[in-house]
Design an enzyme around this catalytic site. Structure first.
Site: not given
Ligand code: Q9C
Ligand code: ZN
Length: 647
Positions: A20, A127, A164, A166, A257, A297
């Site tokens: 994945d 999230h 973060d 996001h 990130d 990441y």
């Molecule tokens: N390329 C956290 O950083 N995928 N979650 C997004 C966009 C999900 C991130 C795809 C990213 C979740 C905790």
């Molecule tokens: Zn994030």
């Protein structure tokens, strides 16, 4: 008082069992890379290590509806029901440890066992929603910790800072009508074209019902945001609201990130930036800051940024920020729209009546995302940490001074002849007491310029304050400082023959009126009330200082400075973010031992006492501030909180 590091190696167990591409970045190595680097840097050893425990069903129930445990076979099928989730047999155990780690951290801080701390956890949490896992998150670690701090510790005001990259929509949903939790999140948004693609991530989502104004969203509409953009967001948006809110605890959804090199964020902030963000939050809530890992990441960038955060929690000064400190136009647009959306709910934003932005040629636009230059990330800070963090050089060592054991009272003095040579042009330095004080100051300053001492306090007779400061500036500039920031409070005039060569920036707080005599010579009245003082620091002093990027800071509390101890402490604590914490405070000899003590502790990395509920800035204070910002904005770009219209 110490820093807790909460961890359990079981949290490395959860991993991806099938292909994945979306989930594969949330790997066990994230934790091991961060921990290894903390060890390498000797930072883990300086923390109080706490072994994470599992959160109980009841504790999870503070936030979540059901927490069923499932059989292996159903994991993949179940994963498919959620967005960006891949379960593993160990996921529930790990997620309970992650939530438990946050609870332990909050307990350790609120019982006074430690001052602050970091929970190194996975899976992340922000999230996650009441009955839905989402975006690698199973339980909402930070939200559970916040609910627990309210329920078990009786807290009334908790600030959650989500740095973060996001949007932590889970935290937003859980608390959107709750005025006891101020939730701030910046996030990559790109006008809604970035995950999780939510309309409610935009700046106009400000909370509901009782919670109106307690959700603060700062959407980034371009990638490539860097140090200047992040610091500007804190100075011009988050911190004014945070001080007005006056939190009892700060929780950080500490995702990295948002750092340079991260494949998700595509931003440019360097790891040092997280030292600054941390340090800026430590002036709140008496320094009670609990950070919990979320995303991040790029292993190298993550590890470095975690080290910067922990190092700062431990009280080390933040390394200077690299790169030009000029926020980009897109960042300014976002900050302005968030300020406009929040203004109806916050007094600290209302007074600064929004002026039409000046017509100027367009400022810089964001460069695209950069990949992390490995050279930048690999090398540890080249400058070795000074052996003494803070030294106190009072004329007579003061036994009534209460100092932490690592703050030294300096005995040494510069050579007599040399001191006399520096004193000669100044009549007020002829007296023996003034000379003795100058000798001690010069010795301290040399220790700082040589890199043996990081920060210090020196005293001088009031009558010799101006002359002593003059000598300190000259000595600093001739012995290694490239750019010297002098923040002078009270009746201290800029040395008349100090060159206007851009190597010194003189800021007098106590000037009779607001005046920018040049971009390097600024004078502003001392605001009477806490609210005005805060807007002066956040809206003028720090933006100037971060734009100027000094390598030495002098703060002088001169005759009639009229500054309250807690205000002086806050100023010193925040100026410590500049020049790698190379800050020398100059006091009057008859200052109280309390003032000297609190300044020494703050320069040494202790949190300043919290200011309490702040009054509003007076209209005169606001006028002075707006005037100076208008004058200085074209030169000192960190003052901007509006984009320019392109002429
Ligand atoms: N390329 C956290 O950083 N995928 N979650 C997004 C966009 C999900 C991130 C795809 C990213 C979740 C905790
Ligand atoms: Zn994030």
């Amino acid at each position: 008082m110490g820093t807790a590091l909460v961890y359990h190696e079981d949290m490395t167990a959860t991993r991806l069992l099938w292909d994945d591409p979306e989930c594969e970045i949330e790997r066990p190595e994230r934790l091991t890379a961060a921990l290894d680097r903390l060890r390498q840097r000797g930072l883990e050893q300086r923390c109080l290590l706490l072994s994470a425990r599992e959160a109980s069903e009841e504790e999870l129930g503070l936030v979540h509806r059901e927490t069923q445990v499932l059989g292996k076979e159903e994991l993949q099928a179940l994963s498919g029901q959620f967005d960006a989730i891949c379960f593993h047999p160990s996921t529930f155990h790990c997620a309970r440890l992650a939530a438990g780690a946050g609870l332990q951290l909050v307990d350790a801080v609120l019982t006074g066992a430690v001052q602050n701390g970091l929970a190194l956890v996975r899976p992340p949490g922000h999230h996650s929603q009441r009955a839905a896992a989402n975006g690698f998150c199973v339980f909402n670690n930070v939200a559970i910790a916040a609910a627990h701090a309210k329920q078990k510790h009786g807290l009334h005001r908790i600030l959650v800072v989500d740095w973060d990259v996001h949007h932590g929509q889970g935290i937003q949903y859980l608390f959107e009508d709750d005025p006891s939790i101020l939730y701030f999140s910046w996030h990559r948004y790109e006008h809604g074209r970035f995950w999780p693609f939510l309309r409610e991530s935009d700046a106009d989502a400000v909370g509901r019902g009782q919670g109106l104004g307690f959700t603060v969203n700062l959407p980034w509409n371009q990638v490539g945001m860097g140090n200047a953009d992040y610091v500007a967001a804190f100075l011009h948006l988050l911190l004014p609201l945070a001080f007005e809110f006056d939190p009892e605890l700060v929780l950080v959804s500490a995702g990295f990130d948002s750092a340079i090199g991260d494949p998700e964020g595509q931003m440019q902030a360097t790891p040092e930036c997280f030292a600054h963000l941390t340090q800026l939050l430590q002036v709140l809530a008496g320094g009670r800051v609990c950070a919990m890992l979320e995303g991040g990441y790029h292993l190298e960038s993550l590890a470095e940024s975690v080290c910067m955060t922990v190092q700062t929690l431990l009280g080390d000064p933040a390394p200077p920020l690299s790169g030009s400190m000029v926020p980009c136009q897109s960042a300014l647009e976002s900050i302005q729209s968030a300020r406009a959306a929040q203004a109806p709910h916050w007094k600290s934003l209302q007074l600064q009546e929004e002026r039409p932005p000046p017509l100027l040629p367009g400022g810089p636009v964001c460069k695209g995302a950069a990949s992390a230059p490995s050279s930048l990330l690999d090398q540890p800070c080249l400058c070795p940490a000074p052996s003494v963090r803070t030294a106190v050089a009072l004329t007579a060592p003061d036994i009534t001074l209460v100092l932490p054991p690592d703050v030294i009272q300096q005995e040494g003095s510069a050579l007599r002849e040399e001191t006399e040579a520096w004193a000669r042009p100044h009549e007020s330095l002829a007296r023996e007491e003034a000379l003795a004080a100058l000798g001690k100051l010069l010795y301290l300053l040399d220790g700082m310029l040589d890199g043996q001492v990081n920060s210090g306090i020196a005293a001088t007779p009031a009558s010799a304050a101006a002359a002593t400061l003059d000598v300190a500036i000259r000595r600093g500039l001739s012995h290694g400082a490239q750019r010297l920031l002098c923040v002078a409070l009270g009746q201290l005039d800029r040395p008349p023959d100090l060159a206007h060569d851009g190597r010194s920036l003189w800021l007098n707080i106590r000037g009779k009126e607001a005046a920018a005599l040049s971009m390097f010579h600024v004078s502003t009245p001392l605001p009477a009330m806490t609210g005005g003082f805060l807007s002066c620091i956040l809206g003028l002093v720090l933006p100037l200082a971060y734009s100027f990027q000094p390598d030495l800071v002098l703060v002088a509390l001169g005759p009639g400075h009229g500054l309250q101890g807690r205000h002086a402490a806050l100023l010193a604590a925040m100026l410590r973010g500049l020049a790698g914490g190379r800050v020398l405070a100059l006091l009057e000899e008859d200052s109280t031992p309390q003032l000297a003590g609190i300044l020494a502790r703050v320069l040494n990395g202790e949190a300043p006492p919290s200011l309490g509920a702040s009054s509003v800035a007076s209209p005169e204070d606001v006028r002075a501030l707006m005037y100076l910002r208008g004058q200085l904005e074209p030169q000192w770009k960190m003052l901007q909180c509006h984009p320019h219209l392109v002429a």
